[in-house]
Design a protein around this motif. Structure first.
Motif, PDB file in Angstrom:
ATOM      1  N   LYS A   5      94.172  57.269  53.882  1.00  0.00           N
ATOM      2  CA  LYS A   5      95.205  58.014  53.304  1.00  0.00           C
ATOM      3  C   LYS A   5      96.750  58.111  52.647  1.00  0.00           C
ATOM      4  O   LYS A   5      96.172  57.597  52.056  1.00  0.00           O
ATOM      5  CB  LYS A   5      95.907  57.691  55.306  1.00  0.00           C
ATOM      6  CG  LYS A   5      95.698  57.926  56.406  1.00  0.00           C
ATOM      7  CD  LYS A   5      96.944  58.027  57.764  1.00  0.00           C
ATOM      8  CE  LYS A   5      95.835  58.661  58.521  1.00  0.00           C
ATOM      9  NZ  LYS A   5      96.540  58.452  60.521  1.00  0.00           N
ATOM     10  N   ARG A   6      97.262  59.379  52.182  1.00  0.00           N
ATOM     11  CA  ARG A   6      97.668  58.905  51.106  1.00  0.00           C
ATOM     12  C   ARG A   6      98.711  57.483  51.106  1.00  0.00           C
ATOM     13  O   ARG A   6      99.241  57.787  52.016  1.00  0.00           O
ATOM     14  CB  ARG A   6      99.022  60.526  50.670  1.00  0.00           C
ATOM     15  CG  ARG A   6      99.718  59.996  49.129  1.00  0.00           C
ATOM     16  CD  ARG A   6     100.143  61.806  48.674  1.00  0.00           C
ATOM     17  NE  ARG A   6     101.169  61.249  47.987  1.00  0.00           N
ATOM     18  CZ  ARG A   6     101.678  61.982  46.989  1.00  0.00           C
ATOM     19  NH1 ARG A   6     100.837  63.930  47.611  1.00  0.00           N
ATOM     20  NH2 ARG A   6     101.807  62.109  45.719  1.00  0.00           N
ATOM     21  N   GLU A  51      95.913  66.615  40.947  1.00  0.00           N
ATOM     22  CA  GLU A  51      95.056  66.403  41.753  1.00  0.00           C
ATOM     23  C   GLU A  51      95.468  65.315  42.740  1.00  0.00           C
ATOM     24  O   GLU A  51      95.275  66.026  43.693  1.00  0.00           O
ATOM     25  CB  GLU A  51      93.284  66.052  41.474  1.00  0.00           C
ATOM     26  CG  GLU A  51      92.596  66.870  41.078  1.00  0.00           C
ATOM     27  CD  GLU A  51      91.748  66.921  40.489  1.00  0.00           C
ATOM     28  OE1 GLU A  51      90.281  67.907  41.278  1.00  0.00           O
ATOM     29  OE2 GLU A  51      90.829  65.697  40.803  1.00  0.00           O
ATOM     30  N   TRP A  52      95.873  64.247  42.779  1.00  0.00           N
ATOM     31  CA  TRP A  52      96.156  63.201  43.329  1.00  0.00           C
ATOM     32  C   TRP A  52      97.804  63.899  43.764  1.00  0.00           C
ATOM     33  O   TRP A  52      98.407  63.451  44.893  1.00  0.00           O
ATOM     34  CB  TRP A  52      96.489  62.247  42.811  1.00  0.00           C
ATOM     35  CG  TRP A  52      95.246  61.378  42.669  1.00  0.00           C
ATOM     36  CD1 TRP A  52      94.145  61.752  41.117  1.00  0.00           C
ATOM     37  CD2 TRP A  52      94.361  60.741  43.371  1.00  0.00           C
ATOM     38  NE1 TRP A  52      92.836  61.317  41.348  1.00  0.00           N
ATOM     39  CE2 TRP A  52      93.073  59.971  42.623  1.00  0.00           C
ATOM     40  CE3 TRP A  52      94.575  60.018  44.303  1.00  0.00           C
ATOM     41  CZ2 TRP A  52      92.210  60.044  43.706  1.00  0.00           C
ATOM     42  CZ3 TRP A  52      93.374  59.698  45.013  1.00  0.00           C
ATOM     43  CH2 TRP A  52      92.676  59.004  44.172  1.00  0.00           C
ATOM     44  N   PRO A  61      87.564  63.680  49.060  1.00  0.00           N
ATOM     45  CA  PRO A  61      86.379  63.333  47.346  1.00  0.00           C
ATOM     46  C   PRO A  61      86.689  64.977  47.082  1.00  0.00           C
ATOM     47  O   PRO A  61      86.685  65.355  46.054  1.00  0.00           O
ATOM     48  CB  PRO A  61      85.473  62.483  47.945  1.00  0.00           C
ATOM     49  CG  PRO A  61      85.915  61.727  49.005  1.00  0.00           C
ATOM     50  CD  PRO A  61      86.678  62.610  49.697  1.00  0.00           C
ATOM     51  N   ASN A  62      85.923  66.218  48.242  1.00  0.00           N
ATOM     52  CA  ASN A  62      85.694  67.172  47.618  1.00  0.00           C
ATOM     53  C   ASN A  62      86.729  67.905  47.280  1.00  0.00           C
ATOM     54  O   ASN A  62      86.939  69.097  46.619  1.00  0.00           O
ATOM     55  CB  ASN A  62      85.748  67.955  48.996  1.00  0.00           C
ATOM     56  CG  ASN A  62      85.730  68.226  50.049  1.00  0.00           C
ATOM     57  OD1 ASN A  62      86.868  67.718  50.244  1.00  0.00           O
ATOM     58  ND2 ASN A  62      85.827  69.300  51.395  1.00  0.00           N
ATOM     59  N   ALA A  63      88.466  67.686  47.574  1.00  0.00           N
ATOM     60  CA  ALA A  63      89.483  68.429  47.136  1.00  0.00           C
ATOM     61  C   ALA A  63      90.118  67.639  45.349  1.00  0.00           C
ATOM     62  O   ALA A  63      90.990  67.628  44.951  1.00  0.00           O
ATOM     63  CB  ALA A  63      90.538  67.723  48.189  1.00  0.00           C
ATOM     64  N   GLY A  70      85.132  62.865  36.504  1.00  0.00           N
ATOM     65  CA  GLY A  70      85.721  61.600  35.559  1.00  0.00           C
ATOM     66  C   GLY A  70      85.186  60.776  35.266  1.00  0.00           C
ATOM     67  O   GLY A  70      84.374  59.702  35.078  1.00  0.00           O
ATOM     68  N   ASN A  71      85.114  60.193  37.577  1.00  0.00           N
ATOM     69  CA  ASN A  71      84.185  59.369  37.397  1.00  0.00           C
ATOM     70  C   ASN A  71      82.584  58.721  36.752  1.00  0.00           C
ATOM     71  O   ASN A  71      82.050  57.772  36.567  1.00  0.00           O
ATOM     72  CB  ASN A  71      84.196  59.017  39.084  1.00  0.00           C
ATOM     73  CG  ASN A  71      85.452  58.270  39.824  1.00  0.00           C
ATOM     74  OD1 ASN A  71      86.347  57.402  38.955  1.00  0.00           O
ATOM     75  ND2 ASN A  71      86.107  59.101  41.395  1.00  0.00           N
TER      76      ASN A  71
END
Length: 233
Positions: A5-6, A51-52, A61-63, A70-71
């Motif tokens: 979770k965030r 994004e974050w 992850p798909n969002a 980048g990773n």
């Protein structure tokens, strides 16, 4: 894997001594291999930070497609640029744009109208020569052409190569990727050229919901890769 979770309040792009990074509540993002996610441009760092910021509830992850690319650039591509360039260049050996239909006439004409100018443009700009054929039987491409394309890809940064991988694989074409890199095709035009055959079939016979959903996912992935490419340059 348990959902995450965030856990952060603030995501921000910032410039450090070694490059741009994205920090969550002041702590820099790291890749799955625990390397610092150091980015080549402030624009890319800001897009990843956004994004974050947009995450609500669980981290999906798909969002986070730009973060994922980048990773990949840091963890996978940076240590094997030559290998990734060679992998991309292999698509040129059986490039989509070189294999034309011999019927029906409408499809033949559309492939010629869309693919041939792109192919000729890439040949002219880079001094290449491609063999065209009708049908699916393999036609070898000149070794000089394949070597030159591998060299063109090898000149690109790990971040550009990370973006080019989905662009090439989704379109099935190194030629379309090079045309996009050259500025001769927009990302939308490059995707449409790669999807020409399936779009033709859908026009003739209709498209079911599942096929439309798959196309939409591929289009979104392609657009994210093209955006990442532009922001990293």
């Amino acid at each position: 894997m348990a959902a995450v979770k965030r856990f952060w309040a603030v995501a921000q792009a910032r410039e450090g001594a070694d490059g741009w990074e994205v920090a969550l509540d002041g702590r820099p993002l790291r890749t799955p291999e625990r390397a610092l996610l150091l980015l080549p441009t402030g624009a890319l760092a800001e897009a990843i930070a956004e994004e974050w910021r947009a995450v609500e509830g669980e981290v999906r992850p798909n969002a986070l497609p730009l973060t994922g690319l980048g990773n990949a650039a840091v963890d996978l591509v940076a240590g094997d640029r030559a290998g990734f360039a060679a992998g991309l260049a292999r698509y040129a050996a059986s490039d989509l744009t070189c294999y034309r239909a011999d019927n029906p006439a409408g499809l033949v004409a559309r492939q010629a109208a869309v693919w041939e100018p792109v192919l000729k443009g890439v040949e002219a700009r880079h001094g290449l020569l491609f063999q065209r054929t009708a049908g699916v039987m393999h036609v070898p491409q000149p070794e000089e052409t394949l070597t030159a394309i591998e060299r063109l890809f090898a000149e690109r940064s790990p971040f550009e190569l990370a973006a080019l991988q989905p662009i090439v694989s989704l379109s099935g074409s190194a030629v379309l990727a090079l045309a996009h890199l050259d500025g001769a095709l927009t990302s939308e035009e490059a995707f449409a050229a790669g999807a020409l055959d399936e779009d033709w079939q859908a026009e003739q016979w209709g498209e079911d919901g599942e096929a439309a959903a798959v196309r939409a996912r591929r289009c979104s992935e392609f657009a994210s890769a093209a955006r990442f490419l532009a922001l990293s340059r």
